[in-house]
Design a protein around this motif. Structure first.
Motif, PDB file in Angstrom:
ATOM      1  N   ASP A 112       0.718  -1.162  -0.021  1.00 53.60           N
ATOM      2  CA  ASP A 112       0.044  -0.038   0.118  1.00 53.60           C
ATOM      3  C   ASP A 112       0.832   1.498   0.103  1.00 53.60           C
ATOM      4  O   ASP A 112       0.280   2.370  -0.063  1.00 53.60           O
ATOM      5  CB  ASP A 112      -1.087   0.100   1.180  1.00 53.60           C
ATOM      6  N   VAL A 113       2.095   1.111   0.279  1.00 61.55           N
ATOM      7  CA  VAL A 113       3.092   2.231  -0.153  1.00 61.55           C
ATOM      8  C   VAL A 113       3.686   2.224  -1.542  1.00 61.55           C
ATOM      9  O   VAL A 113       4.397   1.032  -1.903  1.00 61.55           O
ATOM     10  CB  VAL A 113       4.242   2.150   0.965  1.00 61.55           C
ATOM     11  N   VAL A 114       3.123   3.038  -2.550  1.00 61.97           N
ATOM     12  CA  VAL A 114       3.683   2.819  -3.731  1.00 61.97           C
ATOM     13  C   VAL A 114       4.481   4.380  -4.218  1.00 61.97           C
ATOM     14  O   VAL A 114       4.411   5.253  -3.637  1.00 61.97           O
ATOM     15  CB  VAL A 114       2.572   2.867  -4.702  1.00 61.97           C
TER      16      VAL A 114
ATOM     17  N   GLY B  87      -3.953   0.616 -17.164  1.00 63.74           N
ATOM     18  CA  GLY B  87      -3.029  -0.004 -16.118  1.00 63.74           C
ATOM     19  C   GLY B  87      -3.579  -1.037 -15.631  1.00 63.74           C
ATOM     20  O   GLY B  87      -4.686  -1.661 -16.119  1.00 63.74           O
ATOM     21  N   PRO B  88      -2.823  -1.644 -14.538  1.00 63.42           N
ATOM     22  CA  PRO B  88      -3.288  -3.012 -13.978  1.00 63.42           C
ATOM     23  C   PRO B  88      -4.685  -3.104 -13.304  1.00 63.42           C
ATOM     24  O   PRO B  88      -5.285  -4.190 -13.547  1.00 63.42           O
ATOM     25  CB  PRO B  88      -2.175  -3.267 -12.779  1.00 63.42           C
ATOM     26  N   ASN B  89      -5.349  -2.236 -12.840  1.00 65.09           N
ATOM     27  CA  ASN B  89      -6.702  -2.402 -12.408  1.00 65.09           C
ATOM     28  C   ASN B  89      -7.752  -1.655 -13.314  1.00 65.09           C
ATOM     29  O   ASN B  89      -8.872  -1.279 -12.960  1.00 65.09           O
ATOM     30  CB  ASN B  89      -6.962  -1.887 -11.073  1.00 65.09           C
ATOM     31  N   GLN B  90      -7.420  -1.385 -14.456  1.00 62.23           N
ATOM     32  CA  GLN B  90      -8.302  -0.385 -15.545  1.00 62.23           C
ATOM     33  C   GLN B  90      -8.655   0.774 -14.818  1.00 62.23           C
ATOM     34  O   GLN B  90      -9.810   1.278 -15.138  1.00 62.23           O
ATOM     35  CB  GLN B  90      -9.328  -1.458 -15.860  1.00 62.23           C
ATOM     36  N   GLY B  91      -7.733   1.234 -13.874  1.00 62.98           N
ATOM     37  CA  GLY B  91      -7.992   2.445 -13.561  1.00 62.98           C
ATOM     38  C   GLY B  91      -8.976   2.576 -12.347  1.00 62.98           C
ATOM     39  O   GLY B  91      -9.195   3.351 -11.772  1.00 62.98           O
ATOM     40  N   HIS B  92      -9.272   1.375 -11.684  1.00 57.15           N
ATOM     41  CA  HIS B  92     -10.093   1.101 -10.561  1.00 57.15           C
ATOM     42  C   HIS B  92      -9.332   1.447  -9.346  1.00 57.15           C
ATOM     43  O   HIS B  92      -8.540   0.571  -9.042  1.00 57.15           O
ATOM     44  CB  HIS B  92     -11.011   0.131 -10.619  1.00 57.15           C
ATOM     45  N   LEU B  93      -9.758   2.501  -8.596  1.00 59.93           N
ATOM     46  CA  LEU B  93      -8.716   2.390  -7.434  1.00 59.93           C
ATOM     47  C   LEU B  93      -9.145   1.793  -6.508  1.00 59.93           C
ATOM     48  O   LEU B  93     -10.346   1.866  -5.979  1.00 59.93           O
ATOM     49  CB  LEU B  93      -8.649   4.230  -7.134  1.00 59.93           C
ATOM     50  N   MET B  94      -8.056   1.057  -5.609  1.00 63.62           N
ATOM     51  CA  MET B  94      -8.450   0.184  -4.609  1.00 63.62           C
ATOM     52  C   MET B  94      -7.102   0.143  -3.642  1.00 63.62           C
ATOM     53  O   MET B  94      -6.054   0.328  -4.342  1.00 63.62           O
ATOM     54  CB  MET B  94      -8.902  -1.212  -4.911  1.00 63.62           C
ATOM     55  N   ARG B  95      -7.443  -0.349  -2.389  1.00 67.15           N
ATOM     56  CA  ARG B  95      -6.266  -0.616  -1.784  1.00 67.15           C
ATOM     57  C   ARG B  95      -5.658  -1.959  -2.208  1.00 67.15           C
ATOM     58  O   ARG B  95      -6.292  -2.815  -2.767  1.00 67.15           O
ATOM     59  CB  ARG B  95      -6.472  -0.970  -0.175  1.00 67.15           C
ATOM     60  N   ILE B  96      -4.249  -1.900  -2.253  1.00 67.59           N
ATOM     61  CA  ILE B  96      -3.708  -2.865  -2.953  1.00 67.59           C
ATOM     62  C   ILE B  96      -3.495  -4.227  -2.438  1.00 67.59           C
ATOM     63  O   ILE B  96      -3.508  -5.188  -2.832  1.00 67.59           O
ATOM     64  CB  ILE B  96      -2.111  -2.243  -3.450  1.00 67.59           C
TER      65      ILE B  96
ATOM     66  N   ASP C  43      -5.378  -5.314   0.146  1.00 68.99           N
ATOM     67  CA  ASP C  43      -6.733  -6.349   0.176  1.00 68.99           C
ATOM     68  C   ASP C  43      -7.718  -6.056  -0.631  1.00 68.99           C
ATOM     69  O   ASP C  43      -9.161  -6.391  -0.592  1.00 68.99           O
ATOM     70  CB  ASP C  43      -7.032  -6.362   1.713  1.00 68.99           C
ATOM     71  N   HIS C  44      -7.564  -5.148  -1.723  1.00 65.63           N
ATOM     72  CA  HIS C  44      -8.461  -4.630  -2.699  1.00 65.63           C
ATOM     73  C   HIS C  44      -9.620  -3.868  -1.726  1.00 65.63           C
ATOM     74  O   HIS C  44     -10.781  -3.906  -2.386  1.00 65.63           O
ATOM     75  CB  HIS C  44      -8.812  -6.025  -3.658  1.00 65.63           C
ATOM     76  N   GLY C  45      -9.406  -3.377  -0.732  1.00 66.91           N
ATOM     77  CA  GLY C  45     -10.350  -2.729   0.003  1.00 66.91           C
ATOM     78  C   GLY C  45     -10.681  -1.294  -0.420  1.00 66.91           C
ATOM     79  O   GLY C  45      -9.943  -0.897  -1.435  1.00 66.91           O
ATOM     80  N   LYS C  46     -11.898  -0.655  -0.306  1.00 62.44           N
ATOM     81  CA  LYS C  46     -12.451   0.397  -0.678  1.00 62.44           C
ATOM     82  C   LYS C  46     -11.101   1.422  -0.253  1.00 62.44           C
ATOM     83  O   LYS C  46     -10.910   1.462   1.103  1.00 62.44           O
ATOM     84  CB  LYS C  46     -13.608   0.869  -0.114  1.00 62.44           C
TER      85      LYS C  46
END
Lengths: 145, 1011, 315
Positions: free
Chosen positions: B217-219, B232-241, B243-246
């Motif tokens: 989660d530190v990028v 990009g890797p998530n098609q631009g959907h932002l999420m916590r990396i 656990d994919h949380g909001k």
């Protein structure tokens, strides 16, 4: 209704949205085969009468897509387009063309995903409306019948 | 004396945006270019960006036309997977050894279908996506890559490492895989070299304080850029990396790997991080308005054009929080708890505050990689202690080795527009040194004479492509071909396995001749990539290249409808029907040719104007300079020293001497432009000098009218002789005024007239200028007490060293806010400056002998000039360039260019670089001697025109105008040379008087009629 | 003779006498009751024919041509706005036209008057706020407000916005009227109902183009309906063709139409063509805050844009 295969005339600007459609292809994002694409240099090239012509010809939907504001390859073509589309949408809906038949979007050439998403959304909405019924110019033979 | 050979070619090392721009400038000015890129495709970091600041333009959208142009340029040779190994020889005649790694894919055969990648069993970290996802061992760098050719990663390929697999060779429908490919060493002869290797992003791994190694989660900011991107890797959907949380909260930490000599040894400011953090925060907020975005910073450095207002909007409109604090460290929470802990000192309370963020973005800085540093050493190119190329302010892109130039981040940390400017400057400098060999190594396209098809009935040929299995596996190609044969005007149909292969091209040429085809439809892939190729085929067959239409049955059909072969086939048939209907209405189009007057006009005789004139003269063009004052030099006449310590007066003197004695340069001093007619290639201007009027014709114009210094009405300016502006202090420096030494205490107030309502921009030069002045005062009198009252210190790039030096020498920096500005009173012998100290939160009273106001650079807002050349002025009063990122020295109006303070405040080196970049753009035009317009331009039918002027109103290029006299007076006319073919005028014309050739109303209607 | 007519005649005579203009374009009495006709006065003697009453429904901007040389024109508020559009669209130069501005109290609708009178009207006179309508059998008095055309009843700019002389002091400007109640009513219908509504409303259209000919904005040398390459809209009375014509004409006039009502007044079949142009007028106002023909400093709405024009409908 499930057998209804709509046809949607799709105007794409060369630089952004057509590129997005290309990218959707490269990425193999799937959407149903209902679009018939007309490539234009800029969304600013699309005149209201082309949209009227598409509907008159029996298109079940029309979708116009250009560059995001600020991204226009021709600096400001999409801003003029936006004014034209505003008027067109209002007058068509006022005349009883269902809102779901006419769609506009801004899709950049990097947004392959968005292209596929919007394509699916446009198709879904048109499918729900069923085949176009009004504002179709019948050929002389058809009107005689 | 031996005859010195001059090669008409240039090698450019680095295929990022700087290298690309330099390559295009040179190749379009008559030089052959080798573009050497170490990765498999060009594009560099810009290709990885989602958006670009401050306008948030889509990076790929604005860049890809340039990529394509490079990829197809006859006079640019792309050497990918290549690096320079050594250089011998000297300016004019270098021999460069280039090492090229094996690609293992035959570029001539690869059709970029991607079948290999799909089947490749070996997954590898995807560097384009910053390692956030995996790619395969055989890959294309990114979907829009140029060249769009696949490449095998030899370090990971199972066949190449273990000798077993070979799946890609079996899968490839084109037989392009070659496991026996070998590395090569090439020897190239070039006249000049441009180094544009770009930067390396600072790597925070191994630094515990950032928690980067431990938490996903530190990028880094580049990783976050990929996360934001739709591609990009998530098609631009932002999420916590993790656990994919909001996501709820994101923090940006500025100056990671910049302005830091403790954690690392990067003393410099990276110049771009503040703006990209703002951009990323705004885009993140656009993804999800409920996001809490916080930027932790030391000084906000938004010193570029449009940056400050972007910063203001980020705060006021987007609600992004800015916290002034250099965060010491980031740490995780115990156990499985997500969230990154940041402790920071809250300035308002003075207390340490703890907050938890879902993602922490490290705004990593730029540095020069060790490889590039050793290349520089190898090439005998001197570097600064910070690792950047050593250059001179008056010759900003020349390295210490003659004939080797530099642009982009290697010259110093910088953003895209500044890199593009330097690319132009480097291209100009490289070209100038080779002017005698211009055109000796370049090729021009020769096509057979065009067949006249006037009066012929359409005879359409339709070629349907299998594209191996890419189309053929989904669409029934023979069915499409047979369907086409029944369409009106179709005389010939055929199908090809690969329409783009050389043998098929030859076959198509043959068929066109044999069957006397006069319109061609190719149903294959995208016209965006393949139009030019097939147009060339038509030309080779003697057909006008505009009698061609492509149908994209791959990207828009087989690839996206793979589970619906029957419908896809029908769709392909209908697409072909539409294209045939359109192409039947095509007529041959003529590309208008216009000769370019070989003279240039430069408006403004300051540093920029002179530099532009000198640059154009070096290229062999005659230049007229129009200067309103009686002397040359503009603001430089009042400036003392550059940030690098060079005497501006000495530099100026040299330039003035050069310009005055240059037989290619005509000077018009005390003069102004009183009239301008014409357009690109053929301007006629009237110059008025007192009672004398002279007229000049010129093909290009450079606007370098400069800007003035703000005259404040505060801080006792104008009322007390001890209160000076920055330029007035410089005047005293130049005169070596003895009174300066006597001052016991000097105060500088920053941002006077800048970053305020009414003048919201940052004047860019004042912080550095104050550092230089303060240090000079310290030199004169080391005991002098010096205070700098500032809002943010903006000593960007390596200028940061001056800030550090000033602090080390005892200059005191006190921050003030606009709500609580310093107060200056006359206390008799001295001036009393009262300011609230930002650390103590207490008022501080300074007794000063000298007060210098760092005043704003104020544009002249020259409406008359703008009107003459039909160029725009922005809200702030500066001229508005064609594109803030990629065309910073061009106007949208062809043939008019921009540089210096008239564009935006900038220091000497940047002004000169931009002057050279403007000259480079101008040279591109002039060296062609003629311009060929595109055939796809708008045209007026005067019989239908009502003269309403809507075309004139909507065209951003001023291509339409109303005829003023003759039979067609009052009717519109399009200048085909200026028209870019967008068609906005056509769609706006109610009378149907306009047509866009190639996209005519009737042609588009024919498509609609046949869908 | 009413005061407006008198002043118009005096001003016109003076302009022609001094040679300031070659022609004065105004109205004269029509052949039939409740009608007027456009009239060109070229000598001071002609000016006696000039006339003004509540039947000056035509918009004389339609007749302004560059070739006329310097011309004076009699113009109501809406007409002056139209002249202003003409100036921005290079139809005429400001210096070539002398605008005799008429502060307007509204024009009446013949159909309403006839219905009110219950028979053919022989003549009608204006008396204060009332109209006296004389038929073969009787004479009735009706408040003029009841006879006004809709565009006049809803008029927000009765006074000339650009003029060289005024025939009277400006008239009071009404405020607070609901200009678009009927438009909103249609907006609220379902799509099918909207289609059916207009199918009925436009069924009477014979494509005679009286509306187009009366409209000052329809000055294209060749109208899109007459284009032949491509001929994409039929010329007959096919309902889809009729609808296409009216929709596209409304789009062409959007941002330029000043609601002079000449189109509808000219229609022999009472087709409510203004419903479409007013829908566009409403859109231009709601979306971009613009009204046509109020300034010489900007081009009409479709020729300009703002960076932040609303675009919630764009995906």
């Amino acid at each position: 209704m499930s057998s209804f295969e709509p046809k949607i005339i799709t105007f794409l600007c060369n630089w952004c949205s057509y590129g997005a459609a290309d990218l959707a292809g490269v990425s193999r994002f799937q959407y149903p085969p209902h679009m018939r694409v007309i490539r234009v240099p800029c969304s600013g090239r699309i005149s209201p009468k082309m949209v009227l012509a598409a509907l008159r010809k029996g298109a079940d939907g029309v979708w116009i897509s250009g560059c995001h504001p600020g991204d226009c390859h021709y600096i400001e073509g999409n801003y003029y387009a936006r004014r034209k589309f505003t008027l067109l949408k209002e007058i068509l809906e006022f005349n009883g063309i269902e809102p779901g038949r006419l769609h506009f979007s801004w899709i950049s050439s990097a947004e392959g995903v968005k292209f596929a998403e919007v394509a699916n959304r446009v198709i879904d909405e048109v499918k729900q409306l069923g085949p176009a019924r009004v504002f179709i110019k019948k050929s002389p033979e058809e009107s005689a019948a | 004396m031996t005859h010195q050979k001059t090669m008409g070619s240039v090698l450019i090392a680095g295929g990022g945006i700087g290298g690309i721009q330099a390559a295009l400038d040179l190749a379009n000015s008559g030089y052959y270019v080798y573009l050497v890129e170490k990765s498999p495709s060009i594009g560099g970091v810009m290709a990885q960006l989602d958006k670009t600041f401050p306008t948030n333009d889509c990076s790929m959208c604005i860049m890809s036309p340039k990529l394509v142009e490079v990829g197809r340029h006859l006079n640019i040779e792309l050497l990918t997977l290549s690096e320079i190994q050594g250089v011998t020889g000297e300016k004019g005649d270098f021999e460069v050894e280039v090492f090229q790694k094996a690609r293992y894919v035959d570029m001539d055969k690869c059709i970029a279908c991607g079948a290999c990648t799909e089947k490749c069993p070996k997954k590898v970290e995807d560097t384009y996506n910053q390692g956030l996802v995996k790619r395969k061992a055989i890959y294309a760098l990114y979907p829009q890559a140029v060249p769009l050719k696949y490449c095998i990663d030899a370090d990971h390929c199972l066949m190449l490492t273990k000798g077993k697999c070979g799946i890609c060779a079996k899968t490839c429908p084109a037989g392009a895989i070659n496991y026996d490919d070998t590395d090569k060493t090439l020897s190239l002869h070039v006249g000049a070299i441009i180094l544009a290797p770009g930067f390396k992003a600072y790597d925070p791994s191994g630094k515990e304080i950032y928690n980067y190694d431990r938490s996903p989660d530190v990028v880094t900011s580049l990783e976050f850029e990929r996360l934001l991107s739709a591609s990009g890797p998530n098609q631009g959907h932002l999420m916590r990396i993790s656990d994919h949380g909001k996501l709820k909260k994101i923090a940006w930490l500025q100056c990671v790997g910049s302005r830091d000599i403790n954690t690392c040894s990067n003393g410099h400011c990276s110049s771009v991080c503040c703006m990209y953090a703002i951009k990323q925060a705004i885009i993140a907020k656009e993804h999800d308005p409920s996001l809490d975005c916080t930027i932790f910073y030391m000084d906000m450095r938004t010193h570029g054009k449009g940056f400050e207002s972007c910063y203001n909007e980020a705060r006021e409109k987007h609600g992004i929080r800015f916290v002034r604090c250099r965060v010491h460290s980031v740490f995780g929470q115990p156990g499985e708890t997500v969230g990154q802990v940041i402790d920071y000192v809250d300035e308002t309370t003075g207390r340490v505050t703890r907050e938890i963020f879902d993602i922490v973005v490290l705004s990593v800085g730029m540095e020069i990689s060790e490889e590039v540093k050793s290349l520089a050493e190898n090439l005998e190119v001197a570097l600064t202690p910070g690792g950047f190329a050593r250059t001179n302010s008056f010759n900003p892109v020349a390295t210490s080795r003659e004939g080797i130039y530099v642009c982009g981040a290697l010259q110093g940390p910088k953003d895209i527009p500044q890199s593009v400017i330097e690319a132009g400057s480097a291209a100009l400098s490289a070209g100038a040194s080779l002017a005698s060999a211009r055109g000796t190594l370049t090729q021009t396209l020769t096509a057979p004479e065009e067949t006249d098809i006037t009066g012929e009935r359409p005879r359409v040929g339709v070629f349907v492509c299998y594209c191996g299995i890419n189309i053929g596996s989904v669409i029934d190609v023979p069915a499409v071909r047979d369907f086409a044969s029944g369409l009106p005007f179709v005389e010939y149909v055929g199908d090809n396995l690969y329409s783009c292969s050389q043998d098929t091209q030859d076959a198509i040429t043959q068929v066109i001749r044999e069957k006397k085809l006069n319109r061609i439809v190719v149903a294959a892939c995208s016209p965006r990539t393949h139009d030019p190729l097939f147009q060339e085929t038509l030309m080779n067959a003697g057909l006008n290249k505009y009698l061609f239409e492509m149908v994209n049955i791959r990207n828009h059909n087989s690839w996206v409808h793979k589970d619906h072969p029957a419908e896809a086939t029908i769709k392909a048939q209908e697409m072909v029907r539409m294209a045939v209907a359109k192409v039947a209405l095509f007529t041959p189009l003529v590309e208008a040719e216009l000769s370019i007057d070989q003279n240039a006009l430069v408006v403004g005789g300051g540093l920029s104007g002179m530099a532009a004139a000198k640059a154009l003269s070096c290229q062999g063009y005659h230049v007229s300079i129009v200067e309103k004052e009686e002397t040359l030099g503009g603001q430089a006449n009042h400036l003392y020293m550059t940030a690098k310590g060079e005497s501006i007066q000495d530099g100026l003197k040299t330039m003035v001497t050069e310009v005055t004695s240059d037989p290619n340069i005509d000077l018009f001093l005390g003069a102004e432009l009183s009239g301008v007619d014409g357009f690109v290639g053929n301007f006629q201007s009237t110059i008025t000098q007192g009672d004398k009027r002279s007229s000049t014709t010129h093909g290009v114009t450079v606007i370098a009218t400069g800007a003035g210094e703000y005259r404040p009405d505060e801080y006792l300016y104008g009322q007390d002789p001890r209160v000076l502006t920055g330029l007035e202090l410089d005047k005293k420096f130049i005169d070596d005024d003895p009174s300066l030494k006597k001052a016991g205490c000097a105060v500088f107030i920053q941002c006077v007239g800048s970053r305020e309502p009414g003048r919201p921009y940052c004047s860019r030069v004042c912080c550095t200028h104050t550092m230089v002045s303060a240090l000079h005062l310290k030199e004169k009198n080391p005991k002098m007490q010096i205070f700098v009252l500032y809002r943010d210190i903006r000593t960007y790039g390596e200028r940061e060293a001056l800030y550090k030096e000033a602090r080390e020498k005892g200059v005191l920096f006190i921050r003030y806010s606009t709500e609580d500005k310093p107060v200056v009173t006359n206390s008799g012998d001295r001036l009393t400056v009262t300011v609230t100290d930002h650390v103590l939160q207490r008022p501080l009273s300074i007794q000063a002998d000298l007060l210098t106001l760092a005043t704003a650079v104020v544009p002249y807002r020259d409406a008359k000039l703008a009107q003459f050349f039909k160029v725009p002025i922005n809200d702030e009063g500066f001229f508005a360039e064609a594109h803030v990122k990629l065309a910073p020295s061009d106007f949208a109006v062809s043939g008019v260019f921009l540089c210096g303070l008239a564009h935006y405040p900038k220091p000497v080196d940047e002004a000169i670089a931009q002057a050279q970049a403007a000259a480079s753009s101008a040279t591109r035009l002039l060296s062609g001697k003629t311009i060929n317009t595109s055939g796809n331009v708008a045209e007026v039918n005067p019989a239908l025109c009502s003269g309403c002027g809507v075309c004139e109103a909507v065209c951003p290029y001023n291509a339409p105008s109303l005829v003023t006299e003759g039979k067609e007076a009052g009717k519109a006319r399009i200048n085909p040379v200026i028209c870019k073919g967008c068609g906005a005028c056509v769609a706006s014309c109610r009378s149907g008087a306009l047509q866009l050739k190639g996209f005519e109303e009737g042609q588009l209607m024919a498509m609609i009629d046949n869908f | 003779m009413n005061r407006y007519t008198e002043t118009i005649q005096t001003l016109a005579a003076k302009l022609l006498e001094t040679g300031d203009v070659k022609t004065v374009l105004g109205f004269k009495r029509g052949t039939f009751p409740l009608t007027t006709e456009p009239f060109l006065a070229t000598t001071p003697a002609d000016t006696g024919e000039l006339y003004w009453d509540v039947n000056c429904r035509l918009n004389l901007a339609t007749y302004l041509k560059k070739e006329m040389g310097k011309v004076a024109v009699v113009a109501k508020g809406c007409d002056t706005r139209n002249i202003l559009v003409h100036i921005t669209e290079n139809r005429i130069k400001r210096e070539d036209v002398v605008i005799i501005g008429v502060p307007c109290t509204g024009m009446i609708e013949v159909k309403k008057a006839t219905e009110m009178a219950g028979g053919d009207i022989l003549y009608a006179t204006e008396q204060g706020e009332e109209m006296i309508l004389t038929t073969a059998g009787e004479e009735i008095r009706v408040p003029k407000a009841q006879l006004l055309r809709q565009n006049c009843a809803l008029c927000a700019h009765p006074n000339p916005v650009i003029y060289d002389m005024l025939v009277a002091d400006p008239v009071p400007v009404q405020t607070g009227m609901d200009r678009y109640a009927d438009i909103r009513e249609i907006d609220a219908k379902t799509s099918d109902a909207k289609w059916a509504f207009f199918d009925e409303a436009f069924s009477a259209c014979t494509r005679c183009y009286a509306c187009r000919n009366a409209c000052p904005l329809c000055y294209c040398p060749t109208c899109f309906v007459d284009e032949s390459r491509p001929q994409w809209v039929g010329k007959g009375t096919d309902p889809v063709d009729v609808r296409t014509y009216h929709m596209l004409r409304a789009i062409h006039c959007a941002g330029r139409c000043t609601e002079c009502g000449a189109c509808e007044s000219a229609c022999p079949m009472d087709v409510p063509v203004r419903l479409l142009t007013r829908k566009m007028e409403k859109t231009v106002g709601d979306r971009w805050g613009l009204e046509a023909g109020l300034t010489l400093d900007a081009r009409p709405a479709q020729d300009i844009f703002c960076l932040d024009d609303p675009e919630e409908f764009i995906l």
